[in-house]
Design a protein around this motif. Structure first.
Motif, PDB file in Angstrom:
ATOM      1  N   ARG A  22       0.863  -1.187   0.000  1.00 43.73           N
ATOM      2  CA  ARG A  22       0.000   0.000   0.000  1.00 43.73           C
ATOM      3  C   ARG A  22       0.893   1.229   0.000  1.00 43.73           C
ATOM      4  N   PRO A  23       0.332   2.403  -0.322  1.00 42.00           N
ATOM      5  CA  PRO A  23       1.148   3.621  -0.229  1.00 42.00           C
ATOM      6  C   PRO A  23       1.666   3.823   1.189  1.00 42.00           C
ATOM      7  N   ALA A  24       2.934   4.148   1.328  1.00 40.59           N
ATOM      8  CA  ALA A  24       3.504   4.375   2.647  1.00 40.59           C
ATOM      9  C   ALA A  24       2.910   5.633   3.262  1.00 40.59           C
ATOM     10  N   GLU A  25       2.399   5.527   4.459  1.00 41.39           N
ATOM     11  CA  GLU A  25       1.895   6.691   5.176  1.00 41.39           C
ATOM     12  C   GLU A  25       3.062   7.400   5.859  1.00 41.39           C
ATOM     13  N   LEU A  26       2.789   8.571   6.406  1.00 40.61           N
ATOM     14  CA  LEU A  26       3.854   9.347   7.033  1.00 40.61           C
ATOM     15  C   LEU A  26       4.498   8.580   8.181  1.00 40.61           C
ATOM     16  N   ARG A  27       3.693   7.850   8.944  1.00 41.99           N
ATOM     17  CA  ARG A  27       4.258   7.083  10.060  1.00 41.99           C
ATOM     18  C   ARG A  27       5.206   5.989   9.561  1.00 41.99           C
ATOM     19  N   ASP A  28       4.879   5.374   8.415  1.00 41.52           N
ATOM     20  CA  ASP A  28       5.786   4.379   7.821  1.00 41.52           C
ATOM     21  C   ASP A  28       7.092   5.032   7.402  1.00 41.52           C
TER      22      ASP A  28
END
Length: 436
Positions: A22-28
């Motif tokens: 999935r698209p990496a979120e800011l926390r990732d």
């Protein structure tokens, strides 16, 4: 398309992200890289220069020199992230912004600070609205556009910590020449995505201000150089072309997709990162539709600009399409040239008159109407067009056509026979975008 990687030491842009699904979120992103780096301003420009980073969009211009030129401008600058991939066979910027959008946005924000920019514009190609209807959505297989993904990432960053330089996303018309840098500047200013004869954007771009235009992959590399330094960046790749690059590999390979490899990796090894050839190869298209065909005997060629130039080829924006022996390279090239002729901006002679004429000549070759006069006519046209357009579109089309004549010269003899070319009846290999 899937994403793949080379040996662990060569995995940089895709490190850790391809497994998320999935698209990496800011926390990732923060878990992977930590807070934004402290290398900024003039020290960032110097680090990028020492790293030897060159643009990954196809031009190969030294990124540090471009940063320094924009920073020297007398007016507040603009940063433009060019993720509007015009090449139909390219998917690397889409893949990167899909799996690691914050790495690209980090690089854009750092570059903005280094050149004194007051605005960041991320340009992607427009796509059909997922809400246009169930039938159209199912037909195209999309639930979220790339623009949606990037806007979501920008919103995440704003919620976490408002950026000193505002970012916005714009969806550019999905035309081949719309991703040329002067086209993007004109689009942002006027909504007209056509190349112009104006000065280069680093001198006078968006709103007449100095403008840094680089592709998405280049900005992601800037973010990593700021974190790990120029020596780390140069520890991979070659002396002449340091670092890694993303390659879109398609055609007759086992696992078509986006792979990452150090620059200097032989062409054949890059194909192996995509599973290797799935059947015997006739040729490989390198650099996309503005690039060149190369024969199988050149699969050991290193992926560096100098090696490709010495062989009379163009590396371009990291595109490799494996053409199987069962395909007709002449027919494939004729289809591409017809599409390139239709994709012009319609504002200068080489595109309006020259490219349709070359496409018509190749259509005759593909349909086995070969003559000495046809070859003479093609030679004249291929010789007079380069360097005369508002952009490099006609130059790339001529380069592509000339390489087809060289590489498929032996096969062209088949097109002189009475029975014609049976291979031309197979389904096509090279993708041609549909109208929408």
């Amino acid at each position: 398309m899937t994403t793949g990687t080379a040996a662990p030491h060569a995995v940089r842009l895709l490190a850790g992200y391809h497994a998320l699904g999935r698209p990496a979120e800011l926390r990732d992103h923060l878990a992977q890289y930590g807070p934004p780096p402290t290398t900024t301003g003039a020290s960032l420009v110097q680090a990028v220069e020492e790293a030897g980073l060159t643009g990954r969009g196809g031009g190969g211009f030294p990124t540090g020199r471009k940063l320094r030129s924009v920073a020297a401008g007398r007016r507040p600058a603009v940063v433009v992230v060019n993720a509007a991939e015009g090449e139909p066979a390219s998917a690397k910027d889409r893949a990167l912004l899909t799996v690691a959008p914050h790495l690209v946005l980090d690089g854009a924000a750092l570059a903005a600070g280094a050149v004194g920019a007051r605005e960041i514009v991320v340009c992607v190609h427009a796509e059909p609205d997922p809400g246009e209807g169930a039938e159209a959505g199912a037909r195209r297989g999309r639930t979220r556009t790339l623009a949606d993904t990037v806007r979501r990432a920008v919103a995440e960053r704003e919620r976490a910590r408002p950026a000193p330089v505002p970012m916005r996303v714009t969806a550019v018309l999905p035309r081949y020449v719309a991703s040329e840098e002067t086209s993007l500047v004109r689009w942002i200013d006027t909504g007209d995505a056509r190349p112009s004869f104006a000065p280069r954007p680093f001198e006078r771009g968006v709103g007449g201000r100095p403008t840094l235009v680089s592709n998405a992959e280049t900005f992601a590399h800037i973010a990593l150089i700021a974190r790990y330094g120029p020596a780390w960046f140069r520890s991979c790749g070659s002396e002449e072309a340091p670092g890694t690059a993303l390659f879109t590999v398609s055609g007759a390979v086992a696992r078509p997709g986006v792979v990452e490899a150090p620059l200097g990796t032989p062409v054949g090894e890059v194909l192996r990162l995509a599973g290797g050839p799935s059947e015997p190869l006739q040729a490989v298209l390198a650099g996309g539709y503005g690039g060149t065909w190369l024969p199988p005997e050149l699969l050991a060629l290193p992926t560096t600009p100098s090696a490709f130039k010495a062989a009379g080829l163009a590396l371009g924006p990291g595109i490799l399409v494996a053409l199987p022996e069962r395909a007709c390279g002449v027919a494939e090239s004729a289809r591409v040239l017809a599409w390139l002729a239709a994709e012009t901006a319609g504002q200068c002679g080489p595109c309006v008159h020259g490219l349709p004429a070359i496409a018509a000549d190749f259509a005759e070759l593909a349909s086995c109407r070969v003559s000495t006069e046809l070859y003479r006519r093609l030679d004249r046209r291929l010789a007079v067009i380069p360097g005369r357009g508002a952009c490099r579109h006609p130059d790339g089309a001529v380069r592509f056509a000339a390489s087809a004549l060289r590489v498929f010269g032996r096969h062209l003899r088949v097109h002189t026979r009475a029975e014609g070319c049976l291979l031309a009846r197979w389904p096509s290999i090279l993708p041609i975008p549909e109208e929408w």
